[in-house]
Design a protein around this motif. Structure first.
Motif, mmCIF file in Angstrom:
data_model
loop_
_atom_site.group_PDB
_atom_site.id
_atom_site.type_symbol
_atom_site.label_atom_id
_atom_site.label_comp_id
_atom_site.label_asym_id
_atom_site.label_seq_id
_atom_site.Cartn_x
_atom_site.Cartn_y
_atom_site.Cartn_z
ATOM 1 N N LYS A 1 5.502 10.922 58.295
ATOM 2 C CA LYS A 1 6.311 10.464 59.435
ATOM 3 C C LYS A 1 6.722 11.616 60.348
ATOM 4 O O LYS A 1 7.203 11.395 61.454
ATOM 5 C CB LYS A 1 7.597 9.798 58.928
ATOM 6 N N ARG A 2 6.598 12.845 59.827
ATOM 7 C CA ARG A 2 7.121 14.000 60.596
ATOM 8 C C ARG A 2 6.343 15.242 60.184
ATOM 9 O O ARG A 2 5.983 15.390 59.009
ATOM 10 C CB ARG A 2 8.612 14.179 60.286
ATOM 11 N N ILE A 3 6.109 16.100 61.155
ATOM 12 C CA ILE A 3 5.440 17.382 60.893
ATOM 13 C C ILE A 3 6.287 18.474 61.520
ATOM 14 O O ILE A 3 6.775 18.318 62.651
ATOM 15 C CB ILE A 3 4.026 17.396 61.536
ATOM 16 N N TYR A 4 6.511 19.546 60.781
ATOM 17 C CA TYR A 4 7.143 20.713 61.387
ATOM 18 C C TYR A 4 6.557 21.965 60.766
ATOM 19 O O TYR A 4 5.839 21.885 59.757
ATOM 20 C CB TYR A 4 8.672 20.669 61.269
ATOM 21 N N TYR A 5 6.793 23.097 61.379
ATOM 22 C CA TYR A 5 6.229 24.337 60.841
ATOM 23 C C TYR A 5 7.185 25.494 61.061
ATOM 24 O O TYR A 5 7.908 25.560 62.055
ATOM 25 C CB TYR A 5 4.843 24.636 61.421
ATOM 26 N N GLU B 1 14.305 34.315 53.445
ATOM 27 C CA GLU B 1 14.032 33.181 52.555
ATOM 28 C C GLU B 1 14.425 31.897 53.260
ATOM 29 O O GLU B 1 15.403 31.880 54.005
ATOM 30 C CB GLU B 1 14.833 33.329 51.260
ATOM 31 N N ARG B 2 13.660 30.836 53.018
ATOM 32 C CA ARG B 2 13.964 29.537 53.618
ATOM 33 C C ARG B 2 14.181 28.516 52.498
ATOM 34 O O ARG B 2 13.979 28.800 51.334
ATOM 35 C CB ARG B 2 12.811 29.067 54.520
ATOM 36 N N GLY B 3 14.525 27.314 52.895
ATOM 37 C CA GLY B 3 14.788 26.289 51.887
ATOM 38 C C GLY B 3 16.203 26.447 51.387
ATOM 39 O O GLY B 3 17.134 26.551 52.182
ATOM 40 N N GLY B 4 16.354 26.480 50.041
ATOM 41 C CA GLY B 4 17.705 26.566 49.491
ATOM 42 C C GLY B 4 18.426 25.242 49.650
ATOM 43 O O GLY B 4 19.583 25.182 50.064
ATOM 44 N N HIS B 5 17.707 24.149 49.342
ATOM 45 C CA HIS B 5 18.307 22.817 49.358
ATOM 46 C C HIS B 5 17.385 21.865 48.580
ATOM 47 O O HIS B 5 16.280 22.244 48.186
ATOM 48 C CB HIS B 5 18.512 22.328 50.802
ATOM 49 N N ALA B 6 17.864 20.636 48.385
ATOM 50 C CA ALA B 6 17.046 19.570 47.793
ATOM 51 C C ALA B 6 17.174 18.344 48.688
ATOM 52 O O ALA B 6 17.994 18.320 49.614
ATOM 53 C CB ALA B 6 17.536 19.260 46.382
ATOM 54 N N LYS C 1 11.689 10.767 58.767
ATOM 55 C CA LYS C 1 12.229 11.494 59.909
ATOM 56 C C LYS C 1 13.400 12.351 59.445
ATOM 57 O O LYS C 1 13.950 12.138 58.365
ATOM 58 C CB LYS C 1 12.668 10.516 60.995
ATOM 59 N N TYR C 2 13.783 13.298 60.287
ATOM 60 C CA TYR C 2 14.887 14.198 59.939
ATOM 61 C C TYR C 2 16.177 13.411 59.731
ATOM 62 O O TYR C 2 16.551 12.592 60.568
ATOM 63 C CB TYR C 2 15.078 15.239 61.051
ATOM 64 N N ASP C 3 16.842 13.685 58.611
ATOM 65 C CA ASP C 3 18.113 13.023 58.302
ATOM 66 C C ASP C 3 18.969 13.998 57.494
ATOM 67 O O ASP C 3 18.705 14.227 56.311
ATOM 68 C CB ASP C 3 17.846 11.746 57.497
ATOM 69 N N ASP D 1 20.153 13.250 53.993
ATOM 70 C CA ASP D 1 19.220 13.281 52.862
ATOM 71 C C ASP D 1 19.203 14.647 52.173
ATOM 72 O O ASP D 1 18.554 14.829 51.157
ATOM 73 C CB ASP D 1 17.807 12.907 53.335
ATOM 74 N N TYR D 2 19.925 15.619 52.747
ATOM 75 C CA TYR D 2 19.935 16.978 52.173
ATOM 76 C C TYR D 2 21.025 17.122 51.112
ATOM 77 O O TYR D 2 22.126 16.601 51.264
ATOM 78 C CB TYR D 2 20.254 18.006 53.255
ATOM 79 N N ILE D 3 20.704 17.863 50.047
ATOM 80 C CA ILE D 3 21.719 18.378 49.123
ATOM 81 C C ILE D 3 21.763 19.874 49.404
ATOM 82 O O ILE D 3 20.794 20.591 49.144
ATOM 83 C CB ILE D 3 21.356 18.129 47.653
ATOM 84 N N ARG D 4 22.861 20.328 49.975
ATOM 85 C CA ARG D 4 22.903 21.690 50.529
ATOM 86 C C ARG D 4 23.470 22.740 49.583
ATOM 87 O O ARG D 4 23.304 23.929 49.826
ATOM 88 C CB ARG D 4 23.710 21.700 51.824
ATOM 89 N N THR D 5 24.181 22.304 48.523
ATOM 90 C CA THR D 5 24.707 23.328 47.607
ATOM 91 C C THR D 5 24.121 23.119 46.211
ATOM 92 O O THR D 5 23.879 21.976 45.790
ATOM 93 C CB THR D 5 26.249 23.322 47.506
HETATM 94 P P1 TYD Z 1 16.375 23.349 57.267
HETATM 95 O O1 TYD Z 1 15.609 22.156 56.787
HETATM 96 O O2 TYD Z 1 17.687 23.634 56.619
HETATM 97 O O3 TYD Z 1 15.463 24.657 57.200
HETATM 98 P P2 TYD Z 1 14.809 25.473 55.984
HETATM 99 O O4 TYD Z 1 14.803 24.619 54.775
HETATM 100 O O5 TYD Z 1 13.437 25.769 56.478
HETATM 101 O O6 TYD Z 1 15.554 26.722 55.796
HETATM 102 O O7 TYD Z 1 16.558 23.205 58.847
HETATM 103 C C1 TYD Z 1 17.058 24.262 59.630
HETATM 104 C C2 TYD Z 1 17.702 23.681 60.868
HETATM 105 O O8 TYD Z 1 16.742 22.958 61.651
HETATM 106 C C3 TYD Z 1 18.835 22.705 60.553
HETATM 107 O O9 TYD Z 1 19.907 22.984 61.432
HETATM 108 C C4 TYD Z 1 18.280 21.359 60.881
HETATM 109 C C5 TYD Z 1 17.170 21.636 61.876
HETATM 110 N N1 TYD Z 1 16.045 20.702 61.691
HETATM 111 C C6 TYD Z 1 15.882 19.626 62.546
HETATM 112 O O10 TYD Z 1 16.678 19.413 63.488
HETATM 113 N N2 TYD Z 1 14.837 18.775 62.366
HETATM 114 C C7 TYD Z 1 13.941 18.947 61.358
HETATM 115 O O11 TYD Z 1 12.977 18.139 61.206
HETATM 116 C C8 TYD Z 1 14.125 20.063 60.468
HETATM 117 C C9 TYD Z 1 13.168 20.312 59.329
HETATM 118 C C10 TYD Z 1 15.177 20.914 60.668
#
Ligand code: TYD
Length: 139
Positions: free
Chosen positions: A40-44, A53-58, A121-123, A126-130
């Motif tokens: 549904k979504r592509i990003y890079y 380092e990137r990520g750091g979430h679930a 899509k981005y939501d 849906d993130y677990i940030r800690t």
């Molecule tokens: P995040 O997913 O936390 O990045 P990473 O895991 O690569 O470190 O996203 C970083 C920022 O970008 C956050 O503020 C949300 C925004 N973002 C969007 O607006 N749309 C998206 O599809 C993604 C992946 C991130």
């Protein structure tokens, strides 16, 4: 399976196949063909500074395919008990990350491109940030 019961062993590297040509290769990802979910979504990620380092979430629901479209990096998956490091360095290989895993992306080579295909899509909800919240969710 309940999303929070997924382990790192549920995430595999998939060979997307390479259409070889002396003039350059093509790799295809197509819904209903070789994608393990509907994309549904592509990003890079690109221009990642050395040592960053990137990520750091679930995610609760999101599934992803992670591809080193250029260069290399390592993905560290964590289910709260087990950790698994996956090195990606070929554009035809994709790591399928199932929901409910903590991930970090490290060791980006200079000029690398991390291509991500996502099931939703981005939501932000849906993130677990800690990590503490993640461990609580996995119980
Ligand atoms: P995040 O997913 O936390 O990045 P990473 O895991 O690569 O470190 O996203 C970083 C920022 O970008 C956050 O503020 C949300 C925004 N973002 C969007 O607006 N749309 C998206 O599809 C993604 C992946 C991130």
């Amino acid at each position: 399976m309940q999303q929070n019961k997924h382990t790192v062993f549920d995430s595999d590297v998939i060979d997307l196949h390479k259409i070889h040509n002396d003039a350059g290769n093509i790799t295809v990802v197509e819904n209903g063909f070789n994608a393990p979910f509907d994309v549904k979504r592509i990003y890079y990620l690109y221009d990642v500074p050395g040592g960053e380092e990137r990520g750091g979430h679930a995610h609760y629901q999101l599934e992803q395919l992670i591809i080193a479209a250029s260069g290399s990096f390592d993905v560290i998956l964590d289910d709260g008990i087990n950790k698994k490091k996956v090195s990606l360095n070929r554009p035809n290989m994709a790591l399928h990350i199932v929901p409910g895993l903590w991930r970090e992306i490290v060791n980006f080579s200079s000029g690398s491109i991390c291509l991500v295909l996502a099931s939703h899509k981005y939501d932000e909800n849906d993130y677990i940030r800690t990590y503490d919240e993640f461990i609580e969710y996995k119980k």
